[in-house]
Scaffold this active site. Sequence first.
Site, mmCIF file in Angstrom:
data_model
loop_
_atom_site.group_PDB
_atom_site.id
_atom_site.type_symbol
_atom_site.label_atom_id
_atom_site.label_comp_id
_atom_site.label_asym_id
_atom_site.label_seq_id
_atom_site.Cartn_x
_atom_site.Cartn_y
_atom_site.Cartn_z
ATOM 1 N N ASP A 175 25.293 -24.405 38.438
ATOM 2 C CA ASP A 175 24.258 -24.948 39.303
ATOM 3 C C ASP A 175 23.125 -23.943 39.489
ATOM 4 O O ASP A 175 21.937 -24.273 39.392
ATOM 5 C CB ASP A 175 24.875 -25.323 40.652
ATOM 6 N N HIS A 258 18.490 -31.074 36.837
ATOM 7 C CA HIS A 258 19.181 -31.849 37.868
ATOM 8 C C HIS A 258 18.980 -33.347 37.685
ATOM 9 O O HIS A 258 19.848 -34.144 38.065
ATOM 10 C CB HIS A 258 18.744 -31.399 39.259
ATOM 11 N N HIS A 261 21.596 -34.280 35.269
ATOM 12 C CA HIS A 261 22.858 -34.353 36.011
ATOM 13 C C HIS A 261 22.989 -35.705 36.698
ATOM 14 O O HIS A 261 24.030 -36.367 36.625
ATOM 15 C CB HIS A 261 22.936 -33.240 37.057
ATOM 16 N N HIS A 275 29.718 -30.561 39.818
ATOM 17 C CA HIS A 275 28.258 -30.649 39.841
ATOM 18 C C HIS A 275 27.639 -29.649 38.866
ATOM 19 O O HIS A 275 26.803 -29.988 38.039
ATOM 20 C CB HIS A 275 27.761 -30.378 41.272
#
Length: 382
Positions: A175, A258, A261, A275
């Site tokens: 992350d 992101h 993601h 994540h």
Amino acid sequence: MSTVIEHVMAAPSRYVQGRDVIQKLGSRLQELGSAPLLVADDVVWDIVEEQVTAGLEETGLPVVREGFGRFATAEVVDSLAEKIREGEHDVIAGIGGGSTIDAVKAAGHLAGVSWASVPTAASSDAPTSALSVIYTDEGEFVEYRFFPKNPDLVLIDTGLVARAPERFLVGGIGDALATWVEARAVAKTRGKTMVGDAPTHAGGALAELSWKILWENSLPALDAVRAQKVTPALEAVVEANTLLSGLGFESGGLAAAHAIHNGMTAAPQTHGLTHGEKVNIGTLTQLIMEGADAREIEDFIAFTTEVGLPNTLTEIGLTQEDTDEVRAIAEAATVEGETIHNMPFPVTPGLVEEALASLEIISRRVRDQRGLPEPEFYQAPH
């Protein structure tokens, strides 16, 4: 009429990190209220109950704990907000993972009380931010919810991090590695961050510092977790994953990593990945889309392989033949309003799809050239 451009820096009111600081949660919460509501799932509560209870009792605070499921859904948030009102609580603390903390932030905002983030692993940069990610019961991304302030307290015990599963720290590294890659892209266009019209230099600098710390300390920090010991390397990575990445993404901006993601939640094969594991696929895809220097891409593949992060379709449960799923990810990542449109060039589903499809060949070549293991196929839990 001129348009005013705002550069906004967002941060929690207080950040506390160190070995055994969970014992001081009571005194820290006492600064925020007199009737706290603690939210933690059963697994986390079994780990922290004794220390948290002793700390609250020492300061004369009542111990009221509410359980938590798996995802921060709209229904869970509404239920927690109602429990705050019913119990006349004046502060709510989320103890555990990112979804627990996201649900608590959203509920605290709805109920108009103070809120605290108490992560038990350095698995994401969510704890410091003024936003929550809301999912469906199945774990599909629904929306970001933005709040006018950041948490009143972020408290992370590095002793707990050292004893948490290694995969949690690996996910946090994935992350956080995205933070500088995304922030530098946003800086080129002065695109919107999560809290303002334009990024701050401070946000970008903190994102870059997080990146540097991770490259220098991630591998010895993972050694420390395997030994369940707190070392300077682990302390550095916890700060990079949690504080520096949190401040960096929020005030530096998000871009493609992101968004990709979020797009991956549309592919059931990827469910069950952390994540950060999914974000790492997004980061590599962004580097490929923006035509980053070949050496940077190759070094990123090698480093993330050593860390234990996925950088191939194989490792997220897909193959090059799964063109429908890859297309669905690309389309979901590029919907209107997604952060991928902060990139300094127009991004289409086709561009994302082609970059995702190329991961396998590029990563396998680099891993072979550098003597790194071949990827193993990921199978989502059913």
